[in-house]
Enzyme design. Structure first.
Site, mmCIF file in Angstrom:
data_model
loop_
_atom_site.group_PDB
_atom_site.id
_atom_site.type_symbol
_atom_site.label_atom_id
_atom_site.label_comp_id
_atom_site.label_asym_id
_atom_site.label_seq_id
_atom_site.Cartn_x
_atom_site.Cartn_y
_atom_site.Cartn_z
ATOM 1 N N ARG A 75 37.590 29.336 38.975
ATOM 2 C CA ARG A 75 38.695 29.751 38.562
ATOM 3 C C ARG A 75 39.228 30.966 39.242
ATOM 4 O O ARG A 75 40.477 31.101 39.578
ATOM 5 C CB ARG A 75 38.750 30.218 36.753
ATOM 6 C CG ARG A 75 39.888 30.878 36.417
ATOM 7 C CD ARG A 75 39.624 31.495 34.873
ATOM 8 N NE ARG A 75 40.912 31.817 34.492
ATOM 9 C CZ ARG A 75 41.452 33.329 34.731
ATOM 10 N NH1 ARG A 75 40.595 33.926 35.622
ATOM 11 N NH2 ARG A 75 42.583 33.695 34.399
ATOM 12 N N GLU A 76 38.360 31.914 39.734
ATOM 13 C CA GLU A 76 38.908 33.044 40.433
ATOM 14 C C GLU A 76 39.263 32.429 42.056
ATOM 15 O O GLU A 76 40.357 33.061 42.439
ATOM 16 C CB GLU A 76 37.572 33.961 40.635
ATOM 17 C CG GLU A 76 36.963 34.580 39.411
ATOM 18 C CD GLU A 76 35.896 35.485 39.600
ATOM 19 O OE1 GLU A 76 35.671 36.293 38.795
ATOM 20 O OE2 GLU A 76 35.460 35.284 40.790
#
Length: 225
Positions: A75-76
């Site tokens: 997600r990062e």
């Protein structure tokens, strides 16, 4: 405040790669978002990470088998890639390969496999990777009001709250004055006449100032007469 680097990693890689990299970068004066440095008791994990992703100039992404198997680090990475897509010709993601090869990265993400990456198993280890990162970050900026005053890739500790680096000239001048006085005292003890003093503009004595010889008289009534 703009952050130089956001470090995205899986928790399994924290001890071996992420923390050593974050510590080395901070020691060289860079502002690094690393969860252990930033998160305090009660902080919102998501909000803090989102803020770091938004404010960092670059994102250092440690690609490893653990990274590929976890949702949160990916997600990062998605957030960093979205910034690149939003800004044409903008480089944000700086990949580091840890216990993976080109084939592993290619299976996970062909675009990532096409990027030049730092490799943890290469000669030079962590220091070499930090050097590669600094080639991208460029010259270190002068930071004011922090523990460090940084210029020209050197770090000197001056303490908090400063607005400019302290001048070294007064310290050298005081040391020179102390040596001169010690020499005069030694000469006096040996019965030798004191050497005449050559005054610089910075050390010029006024006629009404105490004489430099220590007699207690004004300069104009002693050696200035």
């Amino acid at each position: 405040m703009m952050i130089d680097l956001f470090i995205s990693h899986a928790s399994e890689d924290k001890d071996s790669v992420a923390r050593p990299l974050a510590t080395a970068l901070r020691h060289r004066g860079w502002l690094v978002w690393f969860d252990e440095f930033e998160l305090k008791l009660g902080d919102s994990l998501r909000r803090s990470i989102d803020q770091g992703l938004a404010e960092a100039k670059f994102g250092l992404v440690i690609l490893s088998p653990s990274f590929f198997s976890k949702g949160w680090p990916q997600r990062e990475l998605d957030g960093l890639v979205a910034r690149e897509v939003a800004g044409p010709n903008t480089k944000v993601v700086l990949p580091v390969w840890h216990r993976v090869d080109h084939a592993d990265v290619l299976r996970y993400s062909p675009p990532l496999a096409d990027r030049l990456a730092a490799i943890t198993t290469a000669d030079g280890g962590i220091d070499r990777i930090v050097d590669q990162i600094e080639d991208v970050l460029g010259s270190r900026p002068v930071r004011v009001g922090t523990d460090l005053y940084i210029r020209d890739k050197s770090i000197v500790s001056y303490g908090r709250g400063i607005t400019s680096p302290p001048s070294q000239k007064p310290n050298r001048q005081r040391a020179k004055e102390r040596r001169r006085r010690a020499s005069e005292r030694a000469n006096a003890a040996a019965g030798e006449p004191a050497q005449p003093r050559i005054l610089s503009e910075e050390l010029r004595i006024g006629r009404s100032d105490p004489c430099w010889c220590g007699s207690g008289k004004k300069f104009q009534r002693c050696h200035g007469s």
